[in-house]
Design a protein around this motif. Structure first.
Motif, PDB file in Angstrom:
ATOM      1  N   LEU A   3     -39.684  38.788  59.062  1.00  0.00           N
ATOM      2  CA  LEU A   3     -40.569  40.001  59.357  1.00  0.00           C
ATOM      3  C   LEU A   3     -41.742  39.914  60.366  1.00  0.00           C
ATOM      4  O   LEU A   3     -42.494  38.653  59.921  1.00  0.00           O
ATOM      5  CB  LEU A   3     -40.909  40.951  58.323  1.00  0.00           C
ATOM      6  CG  LEU A   3     -41.556  42.254  58.345  1.00  0.00           C
ATOM      7  CD1 LEU A   3     -40.496  43.308  59.077  1.00  0.00           C
ATOM      8  CD2 LEU A   3     -42.199  42.799  57.053  1.00  0.00           C
ATOM      9  N   GLN A   4     -41.912  40.394  61.218  1.00  0.00           N
ATOM     10  CA  GLN A   4     -43.260  40.103  62.287  1.00  0.00           C
ATOM     11  C   GLN A   4     -43.874  41.658  62.595  1.00  0.00           C
ATOM     12  O   GLN A   4     -43.119  42.501  62.969  1.00  0.00           O
ATOM     13  CB  GLN A   4     -42.741  39.720  63.210  1.00  0.00           C
ATOM     14  CG  GLN A   4     -42.369  38.147  63.460  1.00  0.00           C
ATOM     15  CD  GLN A   4     -41.768  37.803  64.715  1.00  0.00           C
ATOM     16  OE1 GLN A   4     -40.624  38.146  64.891  1.00  0.00           O
ATOM     17  NE2 GLN A   4     -42.549  37.161  65.609  1.00  0.00           N
ATOM     18  N   VAL A   5     -44.883  41.742  61.915  1.00  0.00           N
ATOM     19  CA  VAL A   5     -45.978  43.278  61.987  1.00  0.00           C
ATOM     20  C   VAL A   5     -46.917  42.783  62.959  1.00  0.00           C
ATOM     21  O   VAL A   5     -47.818  41.881  62.806  1.00  0.00           O
ATOM     22  CB  VAL A   5     -46.134  43.698  60.693  1.00  0.00           C
ATOM     23  CG1 VAL A   5     -47.073  44.810  60.852  1.00  0.00           C
ATOM     24  CG2 VAL A   5     -44.846  44.019  59.637  1.00  0.00           C
ATOM     25  N   THR A   6     -46.989  43.564  64.176  1.00  0.00           N
ATOM     26  CA  THR A   6     -48.066  43.199  65.128  1.00  0.00           C
ATOM     27  C   THR A   6     -48.787  44.588  65.111  1.00  0.00           C
ATOM     28  O   THR A   6     -48.203  45.416  65.986  1.00  0.00           O
ATOM     29  CB  THR A   6     -47.669  42.646  66.523  1.00  0.00           C
ATOM     30  OG1 THR A   6     -46.388  43.685  66.665  1.00  0.00           O
ATOM     31  CG2 THR A   6     -47.046  41.101  66.132  1.00  0.00           C
ATOM     32  N   GLY A   7     -50.220  44.467  65.189  1.00  0.00           N
ATOM     33  CA  GLY A   7     -51.195  45.553  65.588  1.00  0.00           C
ATOM     34  C   GLY A   7     -50.840  46.938  65.245  1.00  0.00           C
ATOM     35  O   GLY A   7     -50.821  47.792  65.875  1.00  0.00           O
ATOM     36  N   VAL A   8     -50.252  47.059  63.845  1.00  0.00           N
ATOM     37  CA  VAL A   8     -49.754  48.198  63.477  1.00  0.00           C
ATOM     38  C   VAL A   8     -51.239  49.200  62.904  1.00  0.00           C
ATOM     39  O   VAL A   8     -51.909  48.713  62.185  1.00  0.00           O
ATOM     40  CB  VAL A   8     -48.988  48.038  62.260  1.00  0.00           C
ATOM     41  CG1 VAL A   8     -48.663  49.428  61.263  1.00  0.00           C
ATOM     42  CG2 VAL A   8     -47.489  47.861  62.646  1.00  0.00           C
ATOM     43  N   PHE A  23     -49.068  40.500  60.650  1.00  0.00           N
ATOM     44  CA  PHE A  23     -48.548  39.211  59.803  1.00  0.00           C
ATOM     45  C   PHE A  23     -47.140  38.800  60.038  1.00  0.00           C
ATOM     46  O   PHE A  23     -46.475  39.517  60.717  1.00  0.00           O
ATOM     47  CB  PHE A  23     -48.919  39.638  58.258  1.00  0.00           C
ATOM     48  CG  PHE A  23     -48.007  40.586  57.698  1.00  0.00           C
ATOM     49  CD1 PHE A  23     -46.696  40.119  57.239  1.00  0.00           C
ATOM     50  CD2 PHE A  23     -48.532  41.869  57.599  1.00  0.00           C
ATOM     51  CE1 PHE A  23     -45.908  41.194  56.616  1.00  0.00           C
ATOM     52  CE2 PHE A  23     -47.619  42.861  57.333  1.00  0.00           C
ATOM     53  CZ  PHE A  23     -46.257  42.460  56.416  1.00  0.00           C
ATOM     54  N   GLU A  24     -46.727  37.947  59.532  1.00  0.00           N
ATOM     55  CA  GLU A  24     -45.386  37.417  59.499  1.00  0.00           C
ATOM     56  C   GLU A  24     -44.894  37.050  58.413  1.00  0.00           C
ATOM     57  O   GLU A  24     -45.637  36.365  57.579  1.00  0.00           O
ATOM     58  CB  GLU A  24     -45.242  36.209  60.636  1.00  0.00           C
ATOM     59  CG  GLU A  24     -45.586  36.552  62.008  1.00  0.00           C
ATOM     60  CD  GLU A  24     -45.354  35.478  63.027  1.00  0.00           C
ATOM     61  OE1 GLU A  24     -45.265  34.413  62.312  1.00  0.00           O
ATOM     62  OE2 GLU A  24     -44.944  35.602  64.217  1.00  0.00           O
ATOM     63  N   LEU A  25     -43.825  37.188  57.973  1.00  0.00           N
ATOM     64  CA  LEU A  25     -42.991  36.656  56.800  1.00  0.00           C
ATOM     65  C   LEU A  25     -41.729  35.772  56.988  1.00  0.00           C
ATOM     66  O   LEU A  25     -40.879  36.242  57.675  1.00  0.00           O
ATOM     67  CB  LEU A  25     -42.795  37.783  55.902  1.00  0.00           C
ATOM     68  CG  LEU A  25     -41.957  37.501  54.602  1.00  0.00           C
ATOM     69  CD1 LEU A  25     -42.483  36.648  53.895  1.00  0.00           C
ATOM     70  CD2 LEU A  25     -41.694  39.107  54.036  1.00  0.00           C
ATOM     71  N   VAL A  59     -43.088  46.751  64.575  1.00  0.00           N
ATOM     72  CA  VAL A  59     -42.370  46.127  63.483  1.00  0.00           C
ATOM     73  C   VAL A  59     -41.071  45.341  63.840  1.00  0.00           C
ATOM     74  O   VAL A  59     -40.292  45.878  64.525  1.00  0.00           O
ATOM     75  CB  VAL A  59     -42.097  47.167  62.210  1.00  0.00           C
ATOM     76  CG1 VAL A  59     -41.417  46.474  61.188  1.00  0.00           C
ATOM     77  CG2 VAL A  59     -43.372  47.723  61.863  1.00  0.00           C
ATOM     78  N   ILE A  60     -40.971  43.930  63.845  1.00  0.00           N
ATOM     79  CA  ILE A  60     -39.734  43.411  64.344  1.00  0.00           C
ATOM     80  C   ILE A  60     -39.179  42.758  62.944  1.00  0.00           C
ATOM     81  O   ILE A  60     -39.925  42.101  62.214  1.00  0.00           O
ATOM     82  CB  ILE A  60     -40.090  42.205  65.007  1.00  0.00           C
ATOM     83  CG1 ILE A  60     -41.352  42.571  66.119  1.00  0.00           C
ATOM     84  CG2 ILE A  60     -38.960  41.582  65.866  1.00  0.00           C
ATOM     85  CD1 ILE A  60     -40.649  43.184  67.389  1.00  0.00           C
ATOM     86  N   PHE A  61     -37.974  43.155  62.660  1.00  0.00           N
ATOM     87  CA  PHE A  61     -37.206  42.904  61.617  1.00  0.00           C
ATOM     88  C   PHE A  61     -36.177  41.949  62.016  1.00  0.00           C
ATOM     89  O   PHE A  61     -34.891  42.356  62.680  1.00  0.00           O
ATOM     90  CB  PHE A  61     -36.701  44.107  60.768  1.00  0.00           C
ATOM     91  CG  PHE A  61     -35.766  43.869  59.602  1.00  0.00           C
ATOM     92  CD1 PHE A  61     -36.362  42.796  58.542  1.00  0.00           C
ATOM     93  CD2 PHE A  61     -34.683  44.050  59.255  1.00  0.00           C
ATOM     94  CE1 PHE A  61     -35.588  42.379  57.451  1.00  0.00           C
ATOM     95  CE2 PHE A  61     -33.771  44.010  58.318  1.00  0.00           C
ATOM     96  CZ  PHE A  61     -34.262  43.078  57.338  1.00  0.00           C
ATOM     97  N   ARG A  62     -35.993  40.643  61.727  1.00  0.00           N
ATOM     98  CA  ARG A  62     -34.993  39.513  62.107  1.00  0.00           C
ATOM     99  C   ARG A  62     -34.704  39.675  63.425  1.00  0.00           C
ATOM    100  O   ARG A  62     -33.577  39.718  63.896  1.00  0.00           O
ATOM    101  CB  ARG A  62     -33.644  40.087  61.204  1.00  0.00           C
ATOM    102  CG  ARG A  62     -33.754  40.000  59.917  1.00  0.00           C
ATOM    103  CD  ARG A  62     -32.510  40.253  59.057  1.00  0.00           C
ATOM    104  NE  ARG A  62     -31.559  39.193  59.001  1.00  0.00           N
ATOM    105  CZ  ARG A  62     -30.581  39.201  59.679  1.00  0.00           C
ATOM    106  NH1 ARG A  62     -29.999  40.292  60.185  1.00  0.00           N
ATOM    107  NH2 ARG A  62     -29.685  38.024  59.753  1.00  0.00           N
ATOM    108  N   ASP A  65     -36.628  44.843  67.094  1.00  0.00           N
ATOM    109  CA  ASP A  65     -37.731  45.856  67.164  1.00  0.00           C
ATOM    110  C   ASP A  65     -37.152  46.917  66.476  1.00  0.00           C
ATOM    111  O   ASP A  65     -36.241  47.704  66.920  1.00  0.00           O
ATOM    112  CB  ASP A  65     -38.175  46.082  68.753  1.00  0.00           C
ATOM    113  CG  ASP A  65     -39.397  47.124  68.553  1.00  0.00           C
ATOM    114  OD1 ASP A  65     -39.810  47.673  67.496  1.00  0.00           O
ATOM    115  OD2 ASP A  65     -39.838  47.328  69.419  1.00  0.00           O
ATOM    116  N   ILE A  66     -37.682  47.564  65.282  1.00  0.00           N
ATOM    117  CA  ILE A  66     -37.435  48.349  64.588  1.00  0.00           C
ATOM    118  C   ILE A  66     -38.311  49.851  64.482  1.00  0.00           C
ATOM    119  O   ILE A  66     -38.170  50.712  63.784  1.00  0.00           O
ATOM    120  CB  ILE A  66     -36.838  48.071  62.999  1.00  0.00           C
ATOM    121  CG1 ILE A  66     -38.171  47.413  62.251  1.00  0.00           C
ATOM    122  CG2 ILE A  66     -35.440  47.371  63.017  1.00  0.00           C
ATOM    123  CD1 ILE A  66     -37.737  47.399  60.803  1.00  0.00           C
ATOM    124  N   THR A  67     -39.471  49.655  64.994  1.00  0.00           N
ATOM    125  CA  THR A  67     -40.300  50.510  65.148  1.00  0.00           C
ATOM    126  C   THR A  67     -40.092  51.906  65.327  1.00  0.00           C
ATOM    127  O   THR A  67     -39.212  51.907  66.340  1.00  0.00           O
ATOM    128  CB  THR A  67     -41.534  50.065  66.079  1.00  0.00           C
ATOM    129  OG1 THR A  67     -41.550  48.800  66.373  1.00  0.00           O
ATOM    130  CG2 THR A  67     -42.545  50.947  65.793  1.00  0.00           C
TER     131      THR A  67
END
Ligand SMILES: Nc1ncnc2c1ncn2[C@@H]1O[C@H](COP(=O)(O)OP(=O)(O)OP(=O)(O)O)[C@@H](O)[C@H]1O
Ligand SMILES: [Mg+2]
Lengths: 247, 322
Positions: A3-8, A23-25, A59-62, A65-67
């Motif tokens: 998971l990558q969340v950027t500037g939300v 953040f990144e997971l 929001v980037i999941f695997r 982009d799932i935003t």
């Protein structure tokens, strides 16, 4: 990267609930998410799994982009969630509740396969002997377990756990912590919101700290507890500070 | 599938089957007429239950699909010489298509907002048909007597209409059961209990609701066509009676929403009660008010309905009462 969340960023009317959160997971890890009441933790979950669309950020999941995708699309891609405020499907049995997760989750099982999967998930959280009961008749601790079983039955890649330990007694907490470690053992990545500090410190590989919608720290559990900014954030809330420092 | 083995599957089907068969064997016109009305309500309530009972969406617009689908089917058979069977299917298909289109718009609304929107649809449909010339405007349409000839006269045509209604009722009951015991149905019940939680688990709620609305609307279109053919005419006042929507709701709630047997029991009980009220001098003009009070009492005291109450009370009979 799981998971990558950027500037939300996310606003509710005049209230800035999340500000520029990134953040990144990594796959296979347990990430703890802490912060005072109203910091925006649940809102961050809602943005990550598509319940709310953020005003800004991605929001980037695997890698995808799932935003802005609706929550059911996110679920089918392999992200499951246990709610802070439990949401049992009251008039369905406990087993049927979990079957919904299995039928409509990542694998989209048939009804009969879902029944088998539901029993596995119920055993995993220790609810198997309640399978035939109506979900509405469970007590709060059992409903929390039900939330987890429903999420697990979907065989997700990533599971979001929102305060699954809240309101439980110490022995129940230990039992669920074992379950959580078991989930990681299955190779499922975990992002968990928790107020019970000892638990977070115990199981998390890394910890995120939110305060008034801003991510103020990210690191190993010990680094985060020693971070002066984090201590200050909690000082605004004496009870939380006591918990943080006392454990 | 093991659903075939459930007694709860066979009981409602067997009841409807036996009922129709007895009427056929008796062969009396009056018995057939009484059974026609009652069976029509069983089918209307059962088809409404597919939406109301499984998804929890309260629609006051069920009669719109009866009216519009029936109008269309009747139009085809009276003006274009279609045979009754095909016209009824076409009436159902029109209702289903309309429900699909309407559903995409109004099913975004939840709870009371959805219910209010469906009342609006009923009034809009009546106004539209009253001004729509191909459907005869305010005077409506009539069937030419010659149309009965192809079925061997009016008497035989009425029996055929009854048989088709019987088949349609069996179909509604069958579909109700199959939907309930499917993966799709599980998703619907998840929506009924908590739509947002269902979506978080992956249920595509907007699509599932629209499909259900479509299925639920098909049957009233078929039944409407049969009913108007039996009457020999159709007019706007007959086709869009809001009170029939309300009565269908009462029947579903009375018997037990979400259960296949519920609307059947509810329809028969309500019709019996209504028959009594209409002949009683005190209540004769008040039957709708009584229906309203009834609805309130059910919601307050027996929200599960009669069959639901029995199931809750006697767990052992559950598998017989699906
Ligand atoms: N749907 C909503 N509409 C308006 N405001 C909201 C909504 N959801 C959350 N908020 C507000 O956003 C802020 C963050 O709430 P959130 O629930 O994310 O906090 P939290 O960190 O999960 O708190 P807690 O620890 O109490 O669960 C709060 O001020 C809350 O009142
Ligand atoms: Mg929260």
């Amino acid at each position: 990267m799981m998971l990558q969340v950027t500037g939300v960023s996310k606003r509710f009317g005049g209230l800035q609930a999340l500000t520029d959160v990134s953040f990144e997971l990594a796959e296979g890890k347990i990430m703890g998410l802490i912060g005072p009441n109203g910091a925006g933790k649940t809102t961050l979950f809602n943005v990550v799994n598509g319940v709310f669309e953020p005003e800004e950020g991605k929001v980037i999941f695997r890698g995808e982009d799932i935003t802005g995708l609706p929550s059911y699309e996110v679920a089918r891609r392999g992200m499951a969630r246990a709610h802070q405020v439990v949401r049992p499907l009251h008039e369905l049995t406990v087993r049927e509740n979990v079957m919904v997760g299995a039928c409509y989750g990542r694998e989209g099982l048939s009804l009969s396969a879902a029944a088998v999967r539901a029993d596995e998930a119920l055993s995993q959280v220790g609810l198997i002997e309640r399978g035939h009961m109506l979900a509405g008749s469970l007590n709060v601790a059992q409903k929390k377990r039900l939330e987890m079983a429903r999420a697990l039955a979907a065989r997700p890649y990533l599971i979001l756990l929102d305060e699954v330990l809240a309101g439980l007694n110490p022995s129940e907490i230990d039992a669920i912590l074992d379950t959580i470690r078991g989930i990681r053992g299955q190779g499922i990545t975990i992002l968990m919101i928790e107020h019970v500090m000892q638990a977070v410190m115990n199981v998390s590989d890394r910890v995120l700290v939110l305060d008034y919608g801003v991510l103020i720290a990210e690191g190993l559990p010990q680094e985060v507890v020693d971070n002066p900014q984090v201590i200050e954030a909690y000082l605004g809330d004496p009870e939380m500070t006591a918990r943080l420092l006392g454990e | 599938m093991r659903t075939w083995k459930l007694p709860g599957f066979w009981i409602p089907l067997a009841l409807v089957f036996a009922w129709g068969l007895i009427i056929l064997i008796m062969g009396q016109d009056t018995a057939r007429e009484t059974a026609f009305t009652l069976m029509m309500f069983v089918a209307m309530a059962s088809s409404l239950n597919i939406l109301l009972g499984y998804t929890g969406y309260v629609s006051f617009g069920h009669i719109v699909f009866f009216g519009l689908g029936g109008y269309f089917g009747f139009f085809l058979l009276s003006q274009h010489d279609w045979n009754l069977f095909l016209a009824a299917i076409a009436g159902g298909a029109l209702s289903a298509v309309l429900a699909g289109l309407l559903g995409m718009a109004v099913l975004r609304l939840r709870g009371a907002y959805f219910a209010l929107a469906t009342i609006g649809i009923n009034e809009a449909a009546r106004a539209f048909v009253s001004n729509f010339e191909p459907f005869g405007g305010a005077t409506g349409l009539f069937v030419n007597f010659a149309a009965y000839e192809r079925y061997g006269g009016a008497g035989k045509a009425l029996w055929l209409t009854f048989i088709l209604l019987w088949v349609a009722t069996l179909a509604v009951v069958l579909v109700s059961f199959l939907v309930k015991h499917s993966r799709f149905g599980l998703g619907l019940m998840a929506i009924r209990e908590d739509e947002d939680a269902a979506m978080v688990m992956g249920v595509k709620a907007p699509r599932a609701k629209t499909i259900t609305f479509t299925i639920s609307a098909f049957f009233p279109g078929v039944i409407g066509t049969l009913y108007f053919f039996k009457n020999g005419n159709v007019e706007p006042g007959d086709a869009f009676q809001l009170h029939m929507s309300i009565e269908s709701l009462v029947m579903v709630m009375l018997g037990g929403q979400g259960l296949v047997l519920g609307p059947m029991v509810g329809a028969v009980t309500y019709q019996g009660l209504r028959g009594y009220l209409l002949t009683s001098p005190i209540f004769k003009d008040l039957h709708l008010a009584v229906a309203g009070v009834f609805l309130l009492l059910i919601i307050l005291f027996v929200p599960a309905g009669a069959v639901g109450w029995v199931r809750g009370r006697f767990p052992r009979v559950r598998r017989f009462l699906e």
